[in-house]
Design an enzyme around this catalytic site. Structure first.
Site, PDB file in Angstrom:
ATOM      1  N   HIS A  43       0.809  -1.215   0.000  1.00 44.36           N
ATOM      2  CA  HIS A  43       0.000   0.000   0.000  1.00 44.36           C
ATOM      3  C   HIS A  43       0.846   1.271   0.000  1.00 44.36           C
ATOM      4  O   HIS A  43       0.386   2.318  -0.467  1.00 44.36           O
ATOM      5  CB  HIS A  43      -0.925   0.004   1.219  1.00 44.36           C
ATOM      6  CG  HIS A  43      -1.967  -1.075   1.167  1.00 44.36           C
ATOM      7  ND1 HIS A  43      -2.790  -1.365   2.225  1.00 44.36           N
ATOM      8  CD2 HIS A  43      -2.313  -1.949   0.174  1.00 44.36           C
ATOM      9  CE1 HIS A  43      -3.596  -2.363   1.900  1.00 44.36           C
ATOM     10  NE2 HIS A  43      -3.322  -2.738   0.666  1.00 44.36           N
ATOM     11  N   LEU A  79      -3.295  -9.726   5.619  1.00 47.23           N
ATOM     12  CA  LEU A  79      -3.189  -9.382   4.199  1.00 47.23           C
ATOM     13  C   LEU A  79      -1.944  -8.549   3.906  1.00 47.23           C
ATOM     14  O   LEU A  79      -1.722  -8.138   2.768  1.00 47.23           O
ATOM     15  CB  LEU A  79      -4.445  -8.629   3.741  1.00 47.23           C
ATOM     16  CG  LEU A  79      -5.769  -9.379   3.921  1.00 47.23           C
ATOM     17  CD1 LEU A  79      -6.949  -8.492   3.510  1.00 47.23           C
ATOM     18  CD2 LEU A  79      -5.769 -10.660   3.107  1.00 47.23           C
ATOM     19  N   PHE A  80      -1.137  -8.278   4.923  1.00 47.56           N
ATOM     20  CA  PHE A  80       0.209  -7.714   4.772  1.00 47.56           C
ATOM     21  C   PHE A  80       0.250  -6.365   4.073  1.00 47.56           C
ATOM     22  O   PHE A  80       1.212  -6.046   3.369  1.00 47.56           O
ATOM     23  CB  PHE A  80       1.129  -8.710   4.044  1.00 47.56           C
ATOM     24  CG  PHE A  80       0.963 -10.131   4.499  1.00 47.56           C
ATOM     25  CD1 PHE A  80       1.049 -10.451   5.842  1.00 47.56           C
ATOM     26  CD2 PHE A  80       0.680 -11.144   3.595  1.00 47.56           C
ATOM     27  CE1 PHE A  80       0.873 -11.769   6.274  1.00 47.56           C
ATOM     28  CE2 PHE A  80       0.494 -12.455   4.019  1.00 47.56           C
ATOM     29  CZ  PHE A  80       0.596 -12.767   5.361  1.00 47.56           C
ATOM     30  N   CYS A  81      -0.780  -5.543   4.255  1.00 46.75           N
ATOM     31  CA  CYS A  81      -0.830  -4.225   3.608  1.00 46.75           C
ATOM     32  C   CYS A  81      -0.622  -4.342   2.094  1.00 46.75           C
ATOM     33  O   CYS A  81      -0.003  -3.480   1.468  1.00 46.75           O
ATOM     34  CB  CYS A  81       0.180  -3.265   4.229  1.00 46.75           C
ATOM     35  SG  CYS A  81      -0.229  -2.785   5.917  1.00 46.75           S
ATOM     36  N   ALA A  82      -1.134  -5.417   1.557  1.00 44.99           N
ATOM     37  CA  ALA A  82      -1.110  -5.643   0.106  1.00 44.99           C
ATOM     38  C   ALA A  82      -2.387  -6.387  -0.247  1.00 44.99           C
ATOM     39  O   ALA A  82      -2.364  -7.469  -0.832  1.00 44.99           O
ATOM     40  CB  ALA A  82       0.128  -6.440  -0.302  1.00 44.99           C
TER      41      ALA A  82
END
Length: 544
Positions: free
Chosen positions: A198, A452-455
């Site tokens: 992100h 979701l790992f900032c993705a």
């Protein structure tokens, strides 16, 4: 004035020690002093020794800089951690819900890497001499200013920047890319893959953005970018933003080829090197990128600084990122009211306010440590850890490793896997990833990341969901993630959550940590969790 920081078991002849640094035999545990030596240009250095002590190191009775304990460990004497570069906290123990304690296995380097011991020692050596940067006539201010600017030169060399490139110090990769977003020329179009973190995906709010679908091979990524750029007006500005290594899959992207395509179509390119720089050498010249951004906290220097390095023209022509002291060169009152401002044209233009000199020095220290350790050796050793993780997961039923470029599910026979850094994300059939991550922590003392790992678009694509579906990181309640009667109970009508587990590691990771991780995953999948868990504030936690 130039600055040299060091730790020494015996003070240099020009130093006056502030603590007892009498020659102590190496390995006795006697303290050593942290010394700051400043070249005054007169021939003899002016030195002072801090009272803060670090562990005794080899070599005594000499005015030459002694080796630090961290350097000894890095050289191969690693009884405590078995890793190329020792990190702070390597001996920390954590409690287990099942009883007892265990040395913590930090396997979340992709989120934030622990500080190198050497970085910590360098920061501790400098801290007593901290002074205001660019603003003081005093000795400590001059020393700190010189240290700050020499750190800029260190980062410039670490990234192999072009001679006229600027190195701007920021707070993080996110901050760096937002700075660049604010410096885009009018009418600039931005091209970015949906696979980005992100920090790379979201800053371009004032530009016309073309989002490219997730490619399934490196070659497809190059072709997709070329197709997207082919119809654009070559006279208009354009920027491509791409990661060097995915924060979800760890896979390496074809940066050099993407840069060549970008330039062939009159576009510039910025490299998000947050996951690449800690693991692989990054050369601005060889890769052909226009800018590179990374964070100190992922480069073993978690002290609140980041870097944006690259071409100066867009940065020089843009309004300052922050308005204030340091960015302004001259401010005067107008005759009719108001003020006129002349802004700096150097990196200072975007570094308003008192800079984080300790954070900047920490980044420079990490750059030196990685360079001296040698990336060839670090890459080879990390590849060994990646193979160990993939081979271990291949033996666990129901595990699916996430991959963009193929080789997603590991083969026990050992197939060719995509080139990647020490980042592996996966899901396990029948398990809520949040529950598995919680059990790894509570029952085995292993720290990994789930969510979701900032993705979000990328992870949803890899898991077969709709990339446009809104979602959030954390621990959604979903299907039970256990074999047996204990575990997280699902919300009424809830389906399987779209989240994954990520294990990540680097130069400070001993083999035992990844071996424990692989063993723990196998035991949990085979036998189930030994404890009950519940969801609290969006996290899966032990039920106590």
């Amino acid at each position: 004035m130039s600055v040299r920081l060091r730790t020494t078991a015996t003070p240099a002849s020009a130093c006056v020690p502030a603590c007892d640094c009498n020659a102590a035999p190496a390995g006795t545990g006697a303290p050593a002093c942290a010394c700051v030596c400043v070249s005054t240009g007169t021939g003899a250095p002016a030195c002072a020794c801090a009272g803060a002590c670090v562990p005794a190191c080899a070599g005594t009775g000499s005015a030459e800089p002694a080796r630090t304990a961290a350097a000894d460990t890095a050289a191969g004497d690693a009884p405590c951690c078995g890793a190329p570069l020792p990190v702070l906290g390597r001996d920390v123990t954590v409690p287990l819900v099942t009883g007892g304690e265990v040395t913590y296995a930090a396997l979340d380097y992709a989120a934030s890497a622990p500080a190198l011991q050497r970085v910590w020692d360098d920061v501790a050596a400098y801290a007593p001499y901290y002074g205001s940067v660019h603003r003081g006539a005093g000795y400590l201010s001059q020393l700190s200013t010189d240290l700050f600017e020499s750190s800029r030169a260190t980062v410039h060399a670490f990234l192999d920047c072009r001679e006229d490139d600027q190195v701007v110090f920021t707070r993080s990769t996110t901050d760096s890319l937002n700075l660049l977003a604010g410096a885009l020329p009018g009418g600039c179009e931005v091209f970015v893959f949906e696979t980005e973190h992100h920090a790379s995906l979201l800053p371009w709010t004032d530009a016309r953005v073309t989002y490219l679908d997730a490619p399934r091979t490196p070659q497809q990524a190059v072709r997709a970018l070329e197709s997207a750029l082919s119809g654009r007006d070559l006279g208009a500005p354009a920027l491509v933003c791409v990661t060097g290594a995915s924060n979800v899959t760890g896979e390496l992207w074809p940066v050099r080829e993407l840069a060549a395509v970008s330039h062939a179509h009159g576009a510039r390119i910025v490299l998000d090197a947050a996951q690449l720089a800690p693991h692989h050498p990054v050369s601005v010249r060889k890769l052909g990128v226009d800018w590179v951004a990374f964070s100190g906290h992922k480069l073993y220097a978690p002290f609140g600084s980041g870097v944006l390095a690259g071409r100066a023209d867009w940065l020089r022509d843009a309004e300052p990122y922050l308005a204030g002291g340091g960015a302004s060169r001259k401010v005067s009152r107008r005759a009719g009211g108001g003020v006129d401002v002349e802004w700096h044209t150097t990196a200072a233009r975007h570094e308003a306010g008192s800079p984080n000199v300790i954070g900047v020095y920490a980044i420079a220290s990490a750059c030196r440590a990685l360079t001296e350790a040698g990336f060839d050796a670090l890459v080879d050793r990390e590849r060994h850890l990646v193979e160990k993780v993939l081979a271990g997961l291949a033996e666990v039923p129901g595990v699916r490793v996430l991959s963009l470029f193929g080789g997603g599910t590991p083969s026990a026979s050992g197939g060719r896997t995509p080139a990647r850094v020490g980042v592996v994300s996966f899901v396990v059939e029948g398990w809520n990833s949040s529950h598995l991550a919680a059990a790894l922590s509570a029952e085995y003392g292993i720290g990994v990341r789930d969510g979701l790992f900032c993705a979000h678009p990328l992870v949803r694509t890899l898991l077969g969901g709709d990339p446009q579906q809104p979602g959030e990181c954390g621990a959604p309640e979903g299907e039970r993630g256990e074999r047996g009667e204990t575990g997280v109970r699902p919300a009424e009508g809830a389906g399987a959550p779209l989240n994954a587990i990520r294990v990540s590691f680097g130069a400070g990771t001993p083999d035992e940590h990844v071996e424990r991780f692989v063993r723990a995953v196998g035991e949990l999948v085979r036998d189930g969790a030994r404890w009950s868990y519940r969801t609290e504030d969006g996290r899966c936690v032990p039920a106590v």
